[in-house]
Motif scaffolding. Structure first.
Motif, short mmCIF file in Angstrom:
data_model
loop_
_atom_site.label_atom_id
_atom_site.label_comp_id
_atom_site.label_asym_id
_atom_site.label_seq_id
_atom_site.Cartn_x
_atom_site.Cartn_y
_atom_site.Cartn_z
N ARG A 1 0.92 -1.26 0.15
CA ARG A 1 0.12 0.06 0.17
C ARG A 1 0.81 1.24 -0.09
O ARG A 1 0.57 2.10 -0.69
CB ARG A 1 -0.82 -0.06 1.10
N GLN A 2 1.75 1.39 0.74
CA GLN A 2 2.63 2.67 0.93
C GLN A 2 3.49 2.70 -0.14
O GLN A 2 3.59 3.78 -0.66
CB GLN A 2 3.45 2.49 2.12
N HIS A 3 4.18 1.98 -0.76
CA HIS A 3 4.93 1.69 -1.98
C HIS A 3 4.06 2.49 -3.05
O HIS A 3 4.50 3.12 -3.63
CB HIS A 3 5.58 0.43 -2.13
N LEU A 4 3.04 1.77 -3.40
CA LEU A 4 2.13 2.23 -4.56
C LEU A 4 1.66 3.75 -4.42
O LEU A 4 1.64 4.53 -5.11
CB LEU A 4 0.91 1.36 -4.88
N ALA A 5 1.26 4.01 -2.89
CA ALA A 5 0.86 5.20 -2.64
C ALA A 5 1.80 6.25 -2.96
O ALA A 5 1.61 7.33 -3.61
CB ALA A 5 0.30 5.44 -1.20
N ASP A 6 3.26 6.11 -2.49
CA ASP A 6 4.23 6.98 -2.81
C ASP A 6 4.40 7.05 -4.32
O ASP A 6 4.74 8.21 -4.58
CB ASP A 6 5.59 6.26 -1.97
N PHE A 7 4.35 6.01 -4.95
CA PHE A 7 4.57 6.12 -6.55
C PHE A 7 3.63 7.19 -7.28
O PHE A 7 4.16 7.94 -8.02
CB PHE A 7 4.62 4.87 -7.05
N LEU A 8 2.20 7.06 -6.74
CA LEU A 8 1.24 7.77 -7.35
C LEU A 8 1.36 9.24 -6.61
O LEU A 8 1.33 10.28 -7.46
CB LEU A 8 -0.08 7.33 -7.02
#
Length: 79
Positions: free
Chosen positions: A49-56
């Motif tokens: 969740r955090q990795h994908l949220a950071d990417f976006l």
């Protein structure tokens, strides 16, 4: 918990190569391509969740992060 095969009852994380159960919805849009109200979605497991949220977020695309249960309870909400 890992689900297979992939289907609507057993959604899996959108992270590349991940087969874990998705529990989060990351709603986003690219303002260069989408109208402001349009929402695209990625779904994520707890670990990604955090990795994908950071990417976006670093691209200015992230609009909202909610649980898959909450998202699906909304009118028209399917990830």
């Amino acid at each position: 918990m890992i689900f297979d095969p992939v289907n609507d009852e057993n959604p899996i994380c959108s992270a590349k190569g991940c087969r874990a159960a998705a529990v989060w919805v990351l709603a986003w849009n690219n303002p260069k391509l989408h109208t402001p109200e349009r929402r695209k979605t990625w779904i994520a497991c707890d670990d990604h969740r955090q990795h994908l949220a950071d990417f976006l977020d670093v691209r200015g695309f992230l609009k909202e992060v909610v649980t898959l249960t909450e998202w699906n309870a909304r009118p028209g909400g399917t990830a």
